[in-house]
Design a protein around this motif. Structure first.
Motif, PDB file in Angstrom:
ATOM      1  N   ALA A 160     -58.687 -11.713 -30.242  1.00  0.00           N
ATOM      2  CA  ALA A 160     -58.154 -10.584 -30.578  1.00  0.00           C
ATOM      3  C   ALA A 160     -58.414  -9.283 -30.181  1.00  0.00           C
ATOM      4  O   ALA A 160     -57.619  -8.381 -29.976  1.00  0.00           O
ATOM      5  N   GLY A 161     -59.668  -9.127 -29.796  1.00  0.00           N
ATOM      6  CA  GLY A 161     -60.051  -7.870 -28.802  1.00  0.00           C
ATOM      7  C   GLY A 161     -59.999  -6.574 -29.602  1.00  0.00           C
ATOM      8  O   GLY A 161     -60.707  -6.647 -30.836  1.00  0.00           O
ATOM      9  N   LYS A 162     -59.310  -5.698 -29.321  1.00  0.00           N
ATOM     10  CA  LYS A 162     -59.296  -4.360 -30.245  1.00  0.00           C
ATOM     11  C   LYS A 162     -58.568  -4.336 -30.986  1.00  0.00           C
ATOM     12  O   LYS A 162     -57.274  -4.419 -30.655  1.00  0.00           O
ATOM     13  N   ILE A 163     -58.705  -4.233 -32.130  1.00  0.00           N
ATOM     14  CA  ILE A 163     -57.657  -4.345 -33.471  1.00  0.00           C
ATOM     15  C   ILE A 163     -57.221  -3.237 -33.632  1.00  0.00           C
ATOM     16  O   ILE A 163     -57.633  -2.134 -33.701  1.00  0.00           O
ATOM     17  N   LYS A 164     -55.860  -3.203 -33.865  1.00  0.00           N
ATOM     18  CA  LYS A 164     -54.972  -2.104 -34.356  1.00  0.00           C
ATOM     19  C   LYS A 164     -55.152  -1.822 -35.792  1.00  0.00           C
ATOM     20  O   LYS A 164     -55.387  -2.905 -36.598  1.00  0.00           O
ATOM     21  N   GLU A 165     -54.718  -0.610 -36.308  1.00  0.00           N
ATOM     22  CA  GLU A 165     -54.860  -0.308 -37.928  1.00  0.00           C
ATOM     23  C   GLU A 165     -54.195  -1.275 -38.774  1.00  0.00           C
ATOM     24  O   GLU A 165     -54.470  -1.724 -39.880  1.00  0.00           O
ATOM     25  N   ASP A 166     -52.986  -1.931 -38.211  1.00  0.00           N
ATOM     26  CA  ASP A 166     -52.191  -2.661 -39.119  1.00  0.00           C
ATOM     27  C   ASP A 166     -52.274  -4.120 -39.033  1.00  0.00           C
ATOM     28  O   ASP A 166     -51.563  -4.908 -39.470  1.00  0.00           O
ATOM     29  N   GLN A 167     -53.294  -4.592 -38.103  1.00  0.00           N
ATOM     30  CA  GLN A 167     -53.445  -6.081 -37.821  1.00  0.00           C
ATOM     31  C   GLN A 167     -54.387  -6.566 -38.597  1.00  0.00           C
ATOM     32  O   GLN A 167     -55.645  -5.903 -38.998  1.00  0.00           O
ATOM     33  N   ASN A 227     -58.499   4.442 -37.246  1.00  0.00           N
ATOM     34  CA  ASN A 227     -59.540   3.612 -36.687  1.00  0.00           C
ATOM     35  C   ASN A 227     -60.294   4.813 -35.812  1.00  0.00           C
ATOM     36  O   ASN A 227     -59.637   5.370 -35.170  1.00  0.00           O
ATOM     37  N   VAL A 228     -61.670   4.440 -35.594  1.00  0.00           N
ATOM     38  CA  VAL A 228     -62.316   5.176 -34.650  1.00  0.00           C
ATOM     39  C   VAL A 228     -63.643   4.316 -34.262  1.00  0.00           C
ATOM     40  O   VAL A 228     -64.082   3.860 -34.896  1.00  0.00           O
ATOM     41  N   GLY A 229     -63.570   4.509 -32.867  1.00  0.00           N
ATOM     42  CA  GLY A 229     -64.604   3.680 -32.289  1.00  0.00           C
ATOM     43  C   GLY A 229     -65.459   4.521 -31.374  1.00  0.00           C
ATOM     44  O   GLY A 229     -65.099   5.533 -31.058  1.00  0.00           O
ATOM     45  N   ALA A 230     -66.437   3.803 -30.674  1.00  0.00           N
ATOM     46  CA  ALA A 230     -67.623   4.392 -29.847  1.00  0.00           C
ATOM     47  C   ALA A 230     -67.843   3.413 -28.920  1.00  0.00           C
ATOM     48  O   ALA A 230     -67.794   3.679 -27.841  1.00  0.00           O
ATOM     49  N   PHE A 231     -68.689   2.474 -29.495  1.00  0.00           N
ATOM     50  CA  PHE A 231     -69.272   1.321 -28.575  1.00  0.00           C
ATOM     51  C   PHE A 231     -69.480   0.039 -29.379  1.00  0.00           C
ATOM     52  O   PHE A 231     -69.390   0.104 -30.369  1.00  0.00           O
ATOM     53  N   TRP A 290     -65.291  -9.460 -39.011  1.00  0.00           N
ATOM     54  CA  TRP A 290     -65.064  -8.073 -38.686  1.00  0.00           C
ATOM     55  C   TRP A 290     -64.600  -8.029 -36.944  1.00  0.00           C
ATOM     56  O   TRP A 290     -65.268  -8.689 -36.353  1.00  0.00           O
ATOM     57  N   PRO A 291     -63.786  -7.220 -36.699  1.00  0.00           N
ATOM     58  CA  PRO A 291     -63.388  -7.114 -35.507  1.00  0.00           C
ATOM     59  C   PRO A 291     -64.529  -6.747 -34.671  1.00  0.00           C
ATOM     60  O   PRO A 291     -65.657  -6.317 -34.847  1.00  0.00           O
ATOM     61  N   ALA A 292     -64.649  -7.336 -33.130  1.00  0.00           N
ATOM     62  CA  ALA A 292     -65.640  -6.951 -32.038  1.00  0.00           C
ATOM     63  C   ALA A 292     -65.421  -5.608 -31.615  1.00  0.00           C
ATOM     64  O   ALA A 292     -66.216  -5.031 -31.192  1.00  0.00           O
ATOM     65  N   ASP A 293     -64.143  -5.090 -31.602  1.00  0.00           N
ATOM     66  CA  ASP A 293     -63.742  -3.450 -31.217  1.00  0.00           C
ATOM     67  C   ASP A 293     -62.546  -3.207 -32.075  1.00  0.00           C
ATOM     68  O   ASP A 293     -61.707  -3.888 -32.323  1.00  0.00           O
ATOM     69  N   VAL A 294     -62.155  -1.789 -32.144  1.00  0.00           N
ATOM     70  CA  VAL A 294     -60.985  -1.474 -32.516  1.00  0.00           C
ATOM     71  C   VAL A 294     -60.272  -0.570 -31.560  1.00  0.00           C
ATOM     72  O   VAL A 294     -61.032   0.104 -30.573  1.00  0.00           O
ATOM     73  N   ASP A 295     -59.099  -0.581 -31.755  1.00  0.00           N
ATOM     74  CA  ASP A 295     -58.204   0.259 -30.900  1.00  0.00           C
ATOM     75  C   ASP A 295     -57.970   1.771 -31.525  1.00  0.00           C
ATOM     76  O   ASP A 295     -57.253   1.633 -32.864  1.00  0.00           O
ATOM     77  N   ASP A 296     -58.677   2.424 -31.127  1.00  0.00           N
ATOM     78  CA  ASP A 296     -58.557   4.112 -31.766  1.00  0.00           C
ATOM     79  C   ASP A 296     -57.785   5.054 -31.050  1.00  0.00           C
ATOM     80  O   ASP A 296     -57.984   6.174 -31.124  1.00  0.00           O
ATOM     81  N   SER A 297     -56.728   4.561 -30.369  1.00  0.00           N
ATOM     82  CA  SER A 297     -55.851   5.477 -29.515  1.00  0.00           C
ATOM     83  C   SER A 297     -55.000   6.401 -30.420  1.00  0.00           C
ATOM     84  O   SER A 297     -54.801   7.203 -30.182  1.00  0.00           O
ATOM     85  N   ALA A 298     -54.481   5.969 -31.578  1.00  0.00           N
ATOM     86  CA  ALA A 298     -53.752   6.764 -32.403  1.00  0.00           C
ATOM     87  C   ALA A 298     -54.650   8.224 -32.557  1.00  0.00           C
ATOM     88  O   ALA A 298     -54.064   9.307 -32.694  1.00  0.00           O
ATOM     89  N   ALA A 299     -56.129   7.953 -33.063  1.00  0.00           N
ATOM     90  CA  ALA A 299     -57.064   9.038 -33.345  1.00  0.00           C
ATOM     91  C   ALA A 299     -57.004   9.964 -32.245  1.00  0.00           C
ATOM     92  O   ALA A 299     -56.991  11.054 -32.259  1.00  0.00           O
ATOM     93  N   ARG A 300     -57.128   9.285 -30.994  1.00  0.00           N
ATOM     94  CA  ARG A 300     -57.306   9.925 -29.794  1.00  0.00           C
ATOM     95  C   ARG A 300     -56.194  10.858 -29.443  1.00  0.00           C
ATOM     96  O   ARG A 300     -56.333  12.100 -29.132  1.00  0.00           O
ATOM     97  N   ILE A 301     -55.072  10.253 -29.719  1.00  0.00           N
ATOM     98  CA  ILE A 301     -53.860  11.157 -29.440  1.00  0.00           C
ATOM     99  C   ILE A 301     -53.570  12.264 -30.524  1.00  0.00           C
ATOM    100  O   ILE A 301     -53.204  13.209 -29.884  1.00  0.00           O
ATOM    101  N   ASP A 302     -53.655  11.861 -31.647  1.00  0.00           N
ATOM    102  CA  ASP A 302     -53.075  12.736 -32.564  1.00  0.00           C
ATOM    103  C   ASP A 302     -54.108  13.872 -33.017  1.00  0.00           C
ATOM    104  O   ASP A 302     -53.699  14.924 -33.290  1.00  0.00           O
TER     105      ASP A 302
END
Ligand code: AKB
Length: 341
Positions: free
Chosen positions: A139-146, A261-265, A300-312
């Motif tokens: 699954a890799g980076k999980i988006k908010e609705d997955q 989502n918010v991620g860091a490492f 729990w996911p290994a990583d999250v996709d936080d692109s929405a937070a970065r853009i918005d």
């Protein structure tokens, strides 16, 4: 400018302390800090008022609401995932009924003040539930609705309160002749595991990382309750506080979602150990996976996709893994435990 009043529940928890410190540095506001246990000395001076009480005590909350005009509510109080599994009905009461009480206070406040009240909610990666490690890897980076199929009481509670927030913000009393508009401005961040140099979490399942850090820094042996290859996202506490403050102050028209989502490492447990071993060469860490807690972490996911937070709203953590440990966590715990080990 009138002084704003901010209500913080769960003020004595690890996020609460950092938030109180940062808000008081910003200045220009009154902080009303609430917790079940008396607020610790280190943050008391920053607060306008300290309330020792239970978020399930509606009478206490209503009284508070008659005494203050809250501009923003940071609702941090919660029972974390491991504790919630041990006391699921209590967790449901605190995490869901307690949140409902706070949302009702936000409505009352909005009606009293004739304006929208901001409600900032720390949700969690526990809202996700991946069925097995193979799926997690793929699954890799999980988006908010997955993968919104949590397997813990805490994750279910967090996901439901996100939905309650959406309801109070958009659909509250939708059958009224004139449905009210703009009562609650609900905004949530789904935090990964958090690591603080100054406080230790209690009752979480991501606790292995902060526990390892603090035990090793104290010169004590640590038995890690997950496998070495276990991987979930983590964040340094100062970034978590920044995330909440940034989301709080983001212009509404920029927000395309209510929950981000918010991620860091996203280190494996053994990567954390290796970083710590370099700083504390005598550290003694053994890995003995507790299959029950491991199953929670594996969902729990290994990583999250936080692109929405970065853009918005310009989310951009200061601390990647190297900086988190080298510039913040390790120097701070070395100082904290110096001479005490
Ligand atoms: C927990 O482990 O329960 C929390 C979380 C990931 O929300 N730290």
């Amino acid at each position: 400018m009138p002084v704003k009043t901010i209500l913080i529940t769960g003020a004595n928890g690890e996020i609460g302390h950092g938030l109180i410190e940062q808000l008081s540095e910003q200045g220009g506001m009154h902080i009303v800090a609430m917790d079940m246990v008396p607020l610790e000395e280190c943050v008391r001076a920053h607060c306008h008022r300290i309330v020792t009480g239970d978020i399930l005590d509606s009478h206490l909350l209503e009284t508070l609401s008659t005494e203050h005009n809250f501009d923003t509510i940071y609702h941090l109080a919660a029972l974390l995932s491991t504790r919630a599994e041990r006391q699921p009905t209590l967790a449901h009461r605190v995490n869901v009924d307690g949140s409902l009480n706070l949302l009702e206070i936000a409505i009352t406040q909005s009606r009293l003040q004739g304006r929208e009240i901001k409600f900032i909610y720390p949700s969690s990666i526990a809202v996700y539930g991946l069925p097995d490690t193979a799926t997690k890897l793929q699954a890799g980076k999980i988006k908010e609705d997955q993968w919104l199929t949590p397997r813990t009481m805490y994750g279910i509670n967090k996901l439901y309160v996100e939905q309650l927030g959406r309801y109070y913000a958009n659909f509250f009393r939708q059958l009224d002749a004139e449905p009210p508009k703009g009562l609650v401005d609900f905004r949530g961040v789904r935090f990964p595991g958090l690591i603080s140099a100054t406080t230790l979490p209690t009752g979480g399942t991501s606790d292995y990382a902060p526990e390892m850090l603090h035990m090793v820094a104290k010169g004590k042996p640590y038995t890690c309750f997950v496998r070495e290859d276990t991987c979930i996202p983590f964040m340094a506490m100062p970034d978590a506080i920044t995330a909440m403050l940034k989301l709080q102050s983001a212009p509404r028209e920029k927000l395309t979602r209510m929950i981000y989502n918010v991620g860091a490492f996203h280190p494996s447990a053994s990567e954390i150990f290796h970083i710590l071993q370099k700083a504390f060469p005598n550290s003694s860490v053994t890995f003995a996976s507790d299959y029950r807690r491991q199953a929670i972490i594996d969902s729990w996911p290994a990583d999250v996709d936080d692109s929405a937070a970065r853009i918005d709203w310009g989310w951009n953590p200061i601390y990647d893994m190297d900086r988190a440990f080298a510039d913040y966590l390790i120097p701070a715990v070395q100082k904290r435990y110096a001479g005490k080990v």
